[in-house]
Design an enzyme around this catalytic site. Structure first.
Site, PDB file in Angstrom:
ATOM      1  N   CYS A  97       3.135  -2.474  -3.268  1.00 19.14           N
ATOM      2  CA  CYS A  97       2.276  -2.342  -2.097  1.00 19.14           C
ATOM      3  C   CYS A  97       2.585  -3.388  -1.016  1.00 19.14           C
ATOM      4  CB  CYS A  97       0.818  -2.342  -2.525  1.00 19.14           C
ATOM      5  SG  CYS A  97      -0.224  -1.466  -1.361  1.00 19.14           S
ATOM      6  N   ARG A 131      -5.791   4.734   6.854  1.00 16.61           N
ATOM      7  CA  ARG A 131      -5.291   4.274   5.559  1.00 16.61           C
ATOM      8  C   ARG A 131      -4.919   5.478   4.704  1.00 16.61           C
ATOM      9  NH1 ARG A 131      -5.600  -0.943   5.091  1.00 16.61           N
ATOM     10  NH2 ARG A 131      -5.029  -0.877   2.891  1.00 16.61           N
ATOM     11  N   HIS A 197      -0.161   1.335  -7.514  1.00 20.70           N
ATOM     12  CA  HIS A 197      -0.696   0.174  -8.240  1.00 20.70           C
ATOM     13  C   HIS A 197      -1.860   0.616  -9.089  1.00 20.70           C
ATOM     14  CE1 HIS A 197      -3.469   0.132  -4.907  1.00 20.70           C
ATOM     15  NE2 HIS A 197      -2.555  -0.247  -4.046  1.00 20.70           N
TER      16      HIS A 197
HETATM   17  N1  GLN Z   1      -1.735  -4.686   3.778  1.00 25.99           N
HETATM   18  C1  GLN Z   1      -0.941  -3.589   3.402  1.00 25.99           C
HETATM   19  C2  GLN Z   1      -1.404  -2.251   3.978  1.00 25.99           C
HETATM   20  O1  GLN Z   1      -2.595  -2.010   4.099  1.00 25.99           O
HETATM   21  C3  GLN Z   1      -0.821  -3.542   1.875  1.00 25.99           C
HETATM   22  C4  GLN Z   1      -2.114  -3.247   1.178  1.00 25.99           C
HETATM   23  C5  GLN Z   1      -2.017  -3.443  -0.299  1.00 25.99           C
HETATM   24  O2  GLN Z   1      -1.241  -4.261  -0.822  1.00 25.99           O
HETATM   25  N2  GLN Z   1      -2.876  -2.746  -1.003  1.00 25.99           N
HETATM   26  O3  GLN Z   1      -0.553  -1.448   4.302  1.00 25.99           O
END
Ligand code: GLN
Length: 261
Positions: A97, A131, A197
């Site tokens: 991630c 997201r 993850h």
């Molecule tokens: N900050 C990054 C994003 O939102 C990774 C997020 C994460 O590691 N869950 O794309």
């Protein structure tokens, strides 16, 4: 004489540790222990250098944008050269991630700031307006074998691969790297990056054993034979995650607010 321990460099355990990052390391430790092998974990935090050859496997977990900013600056200053030399020398790495994003050339975060990456994977990431969240199932391919790998994704970043990197797999259900091209993760040599993850390795033991095999090959100088384990519980856990992902289907990136200028 007992065989030498596998040496894991755990990058930023204090900053990059959301979701199941410690659980992933516990899985590596248990699967080695069940085969009579030991795992030696060295935390590599802010200010610690990476000494090429000192570790067989690196782990870089997930983090929110503000943690990534701290880490990106330190990576560039104290670790990027060492990490590049280490993987060029055959060390393995799993970058999850936020760690996946920083393994690439860089990450442009939600506030528009640019964070440099290490460049061990040929890819680049830019945060999008929405997201990409949910259960994710992919058909992954490593060492010529194809397997179902399932987990959870939660990222704003849209990742695009360059020619030096191939996807870890193709999205069966979920968003993947960018919700558009059907690819998930990135692989080059013994480096794996992924948006999967929570918890990745507990329910995908094939992935854990592939990393163990690569890291042991670095440690011992030759690919090892790994005794098979009873993975019925892990397989059942993966089936639950894959079924949840399938219930939602393949998902394009949602259209949200207007893209940032
Ligand atoms: N900050 C990054 C994003 O939102 C990774 C997020 C994460 O590691 N869950 O794309």
């Amino acid at each position: 004489m007992s065989p030498p321990a596998l040496r894991l460099g755990h990058l930023y355990p204090g900053e990059m540790n959301i979701y199941a990052d410690r659980g992933n390391i516990a899985v590596l430790e248990r699967r080695l222990a069940w085969r009579g092998l030991a795992l030696e974990v060295t935390p590599l935090g802010v200010g610690d250098p990476v000494e090429p050859g000192a570790h067989d496997l690196y782990y870089l977990g997930g983090g929110q944008d503000r943690d990534q900013a701290v880490v990106a600056e330190d990576l560039a200053r104290t670790k990027a050269d060492g990490l590049r030399a280490a993987v060029a020398g055959g060390a393995a790495a799993l970058c999850v991630c936020g760690g996946f994003q920083l393994a690439g050339h860089g990450y442009t975060g939600a506030d528009g700031s640019r964070m440099p990456g290490v460049g061990i994977l040929d890819l680049d990431t830019v945060a999008g307006p929405t997201r990409l969240i949910g259960d994710l199932a992919i058909e992954a391919e490593l060492d010529g074998e194809r397997r179902l790998v399932a987990g959870f994704e939660n990222h704003a970043g849209r990742t695009r691969l360059g020619p030096g990197c191939r996807p870890l797999g193709r999205v069966l259900d979920g968003h993947g790297n960018n919700g558009e091209d059907g690819g998930e993760g990135g692989v080059a040599g013994r480096v794996i990056g992924t948006y999967l993850h929570g918890p990745l390795l507990p329910r995908n033991p094939w992935l854990a054993d592939t990393l163990i095999r690569w890291a042991l090959a670095h440690r011992l100088g030759e690919p090892p034979e790994l005794a098979p384990l009873d993975d019925s519980l892990e397989d059942a856990a993966r089936a639950v995650a894959a079924a949840r992902a399938a219930a939602r289907g393949r998902r394009p990136a949602p259209r949200g607010r207007a893209p940032r200028a």
